[in-house]
Structure formats: structure tokens, C-alpha cells
Design a protein around this motif. Structure first.
Motif, PDB file in Angstrom:
ATOM      1  N   LEU A 151     -27.182 -43.766   2.611  1.00  0.00           N
ATOM      2  CA  LEU A 151     -28.379 -43.238   1.964  1.00  0.00           C
ATOM      3  C   LEU A 151     -29.188 -44.319   1.259  1.00  0.00           C
ATOM      4  CD1 LEU A 151     -27.151 -39.844   0.440  1.00  0.00           C
ATOM      5  CD2 LEU A 151     -28.314 -40.263   2.616  1.00  0.00           C
ATOM      6  N   GLY A 152     -28.710 -45.565   1.320  1.00  0.00           N
ATOM      7  CA  GLY A 152     -29.448 -46.658   0.699  1.00  0.00           C
ATOM      8  C   GLY A 152     -29.468 -46.575  -0.819  1.00  0.00           C
ATOM      9  N   LEU A 153     -28.373 -46.096  -1.412  1.00  0.00           N
ATOM     10  CA  LEU A 153     -28.295 -45.963  -2.859  1.00  0.00           C
ATOM     11  C   LEU A 153     -27.707 -47.218  -3.491  1.00  0.00           C
ATOM     12  CD1 LEU A 153     -26.863 -42.311  -3.110  1.00  0.00           C
ATOM     13  CD2 LEU A 153     -29.254 -43.057  -2.932  1.00  0.00           C
TER      14      LEU A 153
ATOM     15  N   ALA B 243     -40.236 -37.160  -1.473  1.00  0.00           N
ATOM     16  CA  ALA B 243     -39.753 -38.277  -0.665  1.00  0.00           C
ATOM     17  C   ALA B 243     -38.427 -38.772  -1.225  1.00  0.00           C
ATOM     18  CB  ALA B 243     -40.768 -39.411  -0.667  1.00  0.00           C
ATOM     19  N   ARG B 244     -37.640 -39.435  -0.389  1.00  0.00           N
ATOM     20  CA  ARG B 244     -36.374 -39.962  -0.867  1.00  0.00           C
ATOM     21  C   ARG B 244     -36.576 -40.897  -2.059  1.00  0.00           C
ATOM     22  NH1 ARG B 244     -32.142 -42.829   3.179  1.00  0.00           N
ATOM     23  NH2 ARG B 244     -33.056 -41.198   4.481  1.00  0.00           N
ATOM     24  N   SER B 245     -37.638 -41.651  -2.033  1.00  0.00           N
ATOM     25  CA  SER B 245     -37.926 -42.576  -3.135  1.00  0.00           C
ATOM     26  C   SER B 245     -38.265 -41.837  -4.428  1.00  0.00           C
ATOM     27  CB  SER B 245     -39.089 -43.494  -2.764  1.00  0.00           C
ATOM     28  OG  SER B 245     -40.254 -42.725  -2.472  1.00  0.00           O
ATOM     29  N   GLY B 246     -38.581 -40.546  -4.310  1.00  0.00           N
ATOM     30  CA  GLY B 246     -38.910 -39.756  -5.490  1.00  0.00           C
ATOM     31  C   GLY B 246     -37.707 -39.148  -6.176  1.00  0.00           C
ATOM     32  N   VAL B 247     -36.519 -39.348  -5.613  1.00  0.00           N
ATOM     33  CA  VAL B 247     -35.291 -38.819  -6.222  1.00  0.00           C
ATOM     34  C   VAL B 247     -34.801 -39.810  -7.271  1.00  0.00           C
ATOM     35  CG1 VAL B 247     -32.924 -38.074  -5.828  1.00  0.00           C
ATOM     36  CG2 VAL B 247     -34.687 -37.587  -4.113  1.00  0.00           C
ATOM     37  N   SER B 248     -34.727 -39.350  -8.512  1.00  0.00           N
ATOM     38  CA  SER B 248     -34.345 -40.233  -9.620  1.00  0.00           C
ATOM     39  C   SER B 248     -32.857 -40.185  -9.942  1.00  0.00           C
ATOM     40  CB  SER B 248     -35.130 -39.854 -10.886  1.00  0.00           C
ATOM     41  OG  SER B 248     -36.520 -39.942 -10.677  1.00  0.00           O
ATOM     42  N   HIS B 249     -32.198 -39.073  -9.611  1.00  0.00           N
ATOM     43  CA  HIS B 249     -30.811 -38.894 -10.040  1.00  0.00           C
ATOM     44  C   HIS B 249     -29.961 -38.366  -8.876  1.00  0.00           C
ATOM     45  CE1 HIS B 249     -32.427 -39.450 -14.044  1.00  0.00           C
ATOM     46  NE2 HIS B 249     -33.287 -38.470 -13.802  1.00  0.00           N
ATOM     47  N   TRP B 250     -28.779 -38.967  -8.724  1.00  0.00           N
ATOM     48  CA  TRP B 250     -27.859 -38.595  -7.650  1.00  0.00           C
ATOM     49  C   TRP B 250     -26.537 -38.157  -8.264  1.00  0.00           C
ATOM     50  CZ3 TRP B 250     -29.718 -38.663  -2.684  1.00  0.00           C
ATOM     51  CH2 TRP B 250     -30.942 -39.321  -2.500  1.00  0.00           C
ATOM     52  N   VAL B 251     -26.191 -36.905  -8.033  1.00  0.00           N
ATOM     53  CA  VAL B 251     -24.954 -36.336  -8.556  1.00  0.00           C
ATOM     54  C   VAL B 251     -24.045 -36.073  -7.353  1.00  0.00           C
ATOM     55  CG1 VAL B 251     -23.924 -34.443  -9.867  1.00  0.00           C
ATOM     56  CG2 VAL B 251     -26.194 -35.314 -10.492  1.00  0.00           C
ATOM     57  N   VAL B 252     -23.132 -36.999  -7.096  1.00  0.00           N
ATOM     58  CA  VAL B 252     -22.354 -37.007  -5.856  1.00  0.00           C
ATOM     59  C   VAL B 252     -20.880 -36.745  -6.153  1.00  0.00           C
ATOM     60  CG1 VAL B 252     -21.733 -38.369  -3.821  1.00  0.00           C
ATOM     61  CG2 VAL B 252     -23.996 -38.645  -4.865  1.00  0.00           C
ATOM     62  N   HIS B 253     -20.253 -35.966  -5.305  1.00  0.00           N
ATOM     63  CA  HIS B 253     -18.824 -35.678  -5.402  1.00  0.00           C
ATOM     64  C   HIS B 253     -18.000 -36.964  -5.350  1.00  0.00           C
ATOM     65  CE1 HIS B 253     -14.855 -34.209  -4.522  1.00  0.00           C
ATOM     66  NE2 HIS B 253     -14.889 -34.594  -3.257  1.00  0.00           N
ATOM     67  N   ALA B 254     -17.046 -37.082  -6.265  1.00  0.00           N
ATOM     68  CA  ALA B 254     -16.179 -38.268  -6.333  1.00  0.00           C
ATOM     69  C   ALA B 254     -15.033 -38.115  -5.335  1.00  0.00           C
ATOM     70  CB  ALA B 254     -15.644 -38.444  -7.753  1.00  0.00           C
ATOM     71  N   GLY B 255     -15.351 -38.238  -4.052  1.00  0.00           N
ATOM     72  CA  GLY B 255     -14.374 -37.975  -3.013  1.00  0.00           C
ATOM     73  C   GLY B 255     -13.353 -39.070  -2.795  1.00  0.00           C
ATOM     74  N   GLY B 256     -13.613 -40.248  -3.318  1.00  0.00           N
ATOM     75  CA  GLY B 256     -12.752 -41.402  -3.096  1.00  0.00           C
ATOM     76  C   GLY B 256     -13.623 -42.628  -2.904  1.00  0.00           C
TER      77      GLY B 256
ATOM     78  N   ILE C 165     -36.571 -35.577 -10.423  1.00  0.00           N
ATOM     79  CA  ILE C 165     -35.934 -34.909  -9.285  1.00  0.00           C
ATOM     80  C   ILE C 165     -34.516 -35.439  -9.119  1.00  0.00           C
ATOM     81  CG2 ILE C 165     -35.987 -34.558  -6.782  1.00  0.00           C
ATOM     82  CD1 ILE C 165     -38.188 -33.063  -8.138  1.00  0.00           C
ATOM     83  N   GLY C 166     -33.583 -34.545  -8.823  1.00  0.00           N
ATOM     84  CA  GLY C 166     -32.201 -34.943  -8.582  1.00  0.00           C
ATOM     85  C   GLY C 166     -31.650 -34.289  -7.338  1.00  0.00           C
ATOM     86  N   VAL C 167     -30.665 -34.937  -6.727  1.00  0.00           N
ATOM     87  CA  VAL C 167     -29.934 -34.378  -5.588  1.00  0.00           C
ATOM     88  C   VAL C 167     -28.467 -34.254  -5.972  1.00  0.00           C
ATOM     89  CG1 VAL C 167     -29.095 -34.839  -3.253  1.00  0.00           C
ATOM     90  CG2 VAL C 167     -31.509 -35.185  -3.794  1.00  0.00           C
ATOM     91  N   LEU C 168     -27.926 -33.064  -5.773  1.00  0.00           N
ATOM     92  CA  LEU C 168     -26.502 -32.812  -5.963  1.00  0.00           C
ATOM     93  C   LEU C 168     -25.865 -32.779  -4.578  1.00  0.00           C
ATOM     94  CD1 LEU C 168     -28.037 -31.647  -8.487  1.00  0.00           C
ATOM     95  CD2 LEU C 168     -26.183 -30.002  -8.706  1.00  0.00           C
ATOM     96  N   MET C 169     -24.708 -33.426  -4.426  1.00  0.00           N
ATOM     97  CA  MET C 169     -24.105 -33.560  -3.100  1.00  0.00           C
ATOM     98  C   MET C 169     -22.591 -33.431  -3.187  1.00  0.00           C
ATOM     99  SD  MET C 169     -24.372 -36.795  -0.492  1.00  0.00           S
ATOM    100  CE  MET C 169     -23.497 -36.811   1.079  1.00  0.00           C
ATOM    101  N   THR C 170     -22.032 -32.558  -2.322  1.00  0.00           N
ATOM    102  CA  THR C 170     -20.583 -32.431  -2.218  1.00  0.00           C
ATOM    103  C   THR C 170     -20.170 -32.519  -0.752  1.00  0.00           C
ATOM    104  OG1 THR C 170     -20.690 -30.004  -2.107  1.00  0.00           O
ATOM    105  CG2 THR C 170     -20.435 -30.998  -4.288  1.00  0.00           C
ATOM    106  N   MET C 171     -18.917 -32.884  -0.518  1.00  0.00           N
ATOM    107  CA  MET C 171     -18.402 -33.048   0.838  1.00  0.00           C
ATOM    108  C   MET C 171     -16.982 -32.489   0.897  1.00  0.00           C
ATOM    109  SD  MET C 171     -19.998 -35.799  -0.652  1.00  0.00           S
ATOM    110  CE  MET C 171     -18.937 -37.245  -0.750  1.00  0.00           C
TER     111      MET C 171
END
Length: 352
Positions: free
Chosen positions: A290-292, A266-279, A333-339
Motif C-alpha cells: 500500500l506504499g505506507l 484519494a489514497r493520498s488523502g488518507v491521514s490515518h491507518w488503523v491496521v490489524h497487528a497480524g504479525g 480521513i482514516g482507513v481501518l483494515m483487518t485480515m
């Protein structure tokens, strides 16, 4: 039980010289208040850049497209080498252990590519398989990581490396316009590498298992981020549309839902967010949609503050900060995200 494919090391590199935003405005003689505000309100404090020596009047020297490409090659090899060596140290491996090398870049075009240049420069095995991912943009690090993970699964116990090499100062056009000012205020130079292994002698590796990858392309926004030839400047130039943050943010939730579907996470089960520093606006848009919390993206905003947008390798700089923080526990659990261009959102699900 199938062997897990894991990230087993990470390393990064930036140029030895960095600049704050007021320094860059002075060097390039920017006096337009609206353009100055773009630089000064970016939340970026410093960026590593490879710029030519100043002229006697303390202004920046112009560079031809040929000089920019030469810089891309020279500095790319140097930064790539440094990032790979740092990654190998972190993973406890040696150059002689590398069996697959994938290089990612969007700041110049080379044939042969960085994978061949690094193989020769670093003395990698001549039987090391290679892949170059060129021109995809800021999201390409996760595209390449998915490919490297696939190679790794078919070669258990063997070491694969991915290195993102972005000499963004080799893709700059300074023409005093608001269009180029947005790009010039944002990007920095840097390289980041990760080691990937399936199974192997140490299955208890603390690195995260790469569980799943997901992609979402937004064709109607294909023109929002693009690399074009500037006829007036006789150089390649990157274009960022003002709608980019909103396009990315509006599709982030759908991309996440598809990534998690059927995994039992579940989304609530994601502990770590590794997101691209796009600006700043891009990160804020993703965070809101994403409600972060601001804490969730602390490493992303820290990388943006200290280095600017490092294109395809940005998310690995954030990942390294998460690792160095030593707050991750087994089972997290972690999510990696790039754009990036396409317009595209890439995601990966990871488990420690």
C-alpha cells in the motif's frame, strides 16, 4: 441531512499477567533453535496470557480441551466486562444505556454466547438486542462493526456496543512442532469494545463517522488460516500457512481501491491507518503493497510489540492508541483494515 453513524467510545482490556518471549520458551521447554528463532524474531516483546500455575519443575502444566473452554468462558467474561466498562466511561454512557450488544470471538465455542453471559453479568437491560459473531477469525471485528453500524442507523440515538473477546491462550497446542510454534509465538489475550451511535444529542462528537465498509475474500487461499481438530492432542488447533503475508499483501491494494472508489477520497488523502497487528511479516507486506511508511503503521507495530496478535480486537487497540495520541483533526480521513481466514481482507473508511 442524514444523521452520521459514529464511533463514540473505545475501551480495551488485557490479562493482569504478561510474559516475554524468553520466559515462554523456558516455561514450555523449547530448545529447538529453529523454533526459538520464531519466538525471538517476532518483534513481540510481551503478551498478556492466561496460563496455568507452573509445575514444581517450573514447566507449564498441560490443559485439556475442557479446561481450555472453561478458561475461554471465565476469562472472556472478565476481559469483556472490563473492556465494556472502559468503553462506556470513554463515551460518557452507562450500562443502562446499552440497547444492542454484539460480541465477537474465535477462541472458543459457547451456547449461549458471550452476549448473553455479559448481559447477565453486567445487568444490561433484558430488552437489549444481541448478536454473537463466532469463528470468523482475526478480520471479524470489522465484519461485526459493519453489522453494528447497520443496526445503529435503524435505531438513531440509541447506544450499540461491539466487543471483541479473544482468549487466545485457550486455543494453544504445545506439541513442539514448527506449525504450532508459529501460532504460539504470536497471539495474546485481550478484549476491545467500541460504542456506536447514529445522531443523538451530540452530533458534534469527535469520534469518526463510519462512511463505508468493504470486503475482499480470496477463495483460492481458503486453507491458509484455519481452525482444526488435532487428533493427537485432542484439542482444537489454529493453523497459519507461511504464505499468509503474501496472500494478504497481494490483494491489499485492490481492496483499498474498491473501498475508495466513488467516494472522492484519494489514497493520498488518507491521514490515518488503523491496521490489524497480524504479525511482523503481515504488517510489512501490507505496508509495502500500500506504499505506507513505518510511521503510518506505528500504532499497529506498537500493539504487536506490547500485546502480540489479539485476533479480532487488535485493530481497536491500534485505534485507541491513535485516539490517545490526540493528533487527529476534524475532517481527517482514516482507513481501518483487518485480515483473517477466508482468506479475507476487511476495510472501513472513516472521517472525523
Amino acid at each position: 441531512m442524514p444523521a452520521h453513524t459514529r464511533i463514540t467510545g473505545v475501551g480495551t482490556a488485557v490479562p493482569p499477567v504478561s510474559y516475554d518471549q524468553p520466559e515462554l520458551l523456558e516455561m514450555f521447554g523449547v530448545t529447538d533453535p529453529s523454533i526459538r528463532s520464531i519466538f525471538l524474531n517476532s518483534t513481540i516483546e510481551r503478551r498478556g496470557l492466561t496460563l496455568p500455575p507452573l509445575l514444581p519443575d517450573r514447566s507449564a502444566a498441560a490443559e485439556t480441551q475442557g479446561e481450555l473452554l472453561a478458561k475461554h468462558t471465565r476469562e472472556g467474561v472478565r476481559l469483556g466486562r472490563e473492556a465494556v466498562l472502559a468503553c462506556l466511561r470513554d463515551s460518557g454512557q452507562d450500562v443502562r444505556d446499552v440497547r444492542h450488544l454484539c460480541c465477537v470471538t474465535s477462541t472458543g465455542f459457547l451456547t449461549p454466547g458471550f452476549s448473553a453471559l455479559l448481559l447477565k453479568d453486567m445487568g444490561l437491560s433484558t430488552t437489549c438486542s444481541r448478536l454473537d459473531v463466532v469463528g470468523m477469525g482475526c478480520h471479524a471485528g470489522l465484519n461485526a462493526l459493519a453489522s453494528v453500524a447497520g443496526w445503529s442507523r435503524y435505531h438513531p440515538g440509541e447506544l450499540a456496543l461491539m466487543v471483541c473477546i479473544e482468549v487466545c491462550s485457550a486455543a494453544y497446542v504445545f506439541d513442539g512442532t514448527r506449525r504450532t510454534a508459529v501460532v504460539n509465538s504470536l497471539f495474546g489475550d485481550g478484549a476491545a469494545a467500541v460504542a456506536v451511535t447514529t445522531g443523538g444529542p451530540d452530533p458534534s462528537s469527535p469520534g469518526p463517522e463510519l462512511m463505508r465498509f468493504g470486503s475482499r475474500t480470496i477463495p483460492e487461499a481458503v486453507e491458509a488460516m484455519r481452525y482444526v481438530w488435532d487428533e493427537q492432542q485432542h484439542k482444537f488447533s489454529f493453523v497459519l500457512d507461511a504464505r499468509v503475508p503474501y496472500v494478504v499483501g497481494a490483494h491489499a491494494e485492490e481492496a483499498l481501491e474498491r473501498l475508495l472508489a466513488g467516494t472522492g477520497v484519494a489514497r493520498s488523502g488518507v491521514s490515518h491507518w488503523v491496521v490489524h497487528a497480524g504479525g511482523k511479516k503481515v504488517v510489512d507486506s501490507v505496508r509495502v503493497n500500500l506504499g505506507l511508511s513505518r510511521h503510518d503503521v506505528r500504532h499497529t507495530t506498537g500493539v504487536l510489540r506490547d500485546h502480540g496478535n489479539l485476533s479480532s480486537g487488535s485493530f481497536l487497540f491500534s485505534y485507541q492508541r491513535l485516539v490517545d495520541e490526540e493528533t487527529v483533526t476534524r475532517g481527517d480521513i482514516g482507513v481501518l483494515m483487518t485480515m483473517g481466514p477466508g482468506s479475507t481482507i476487511e476495510m472501513a473508511l472513516a472521517r472525523w
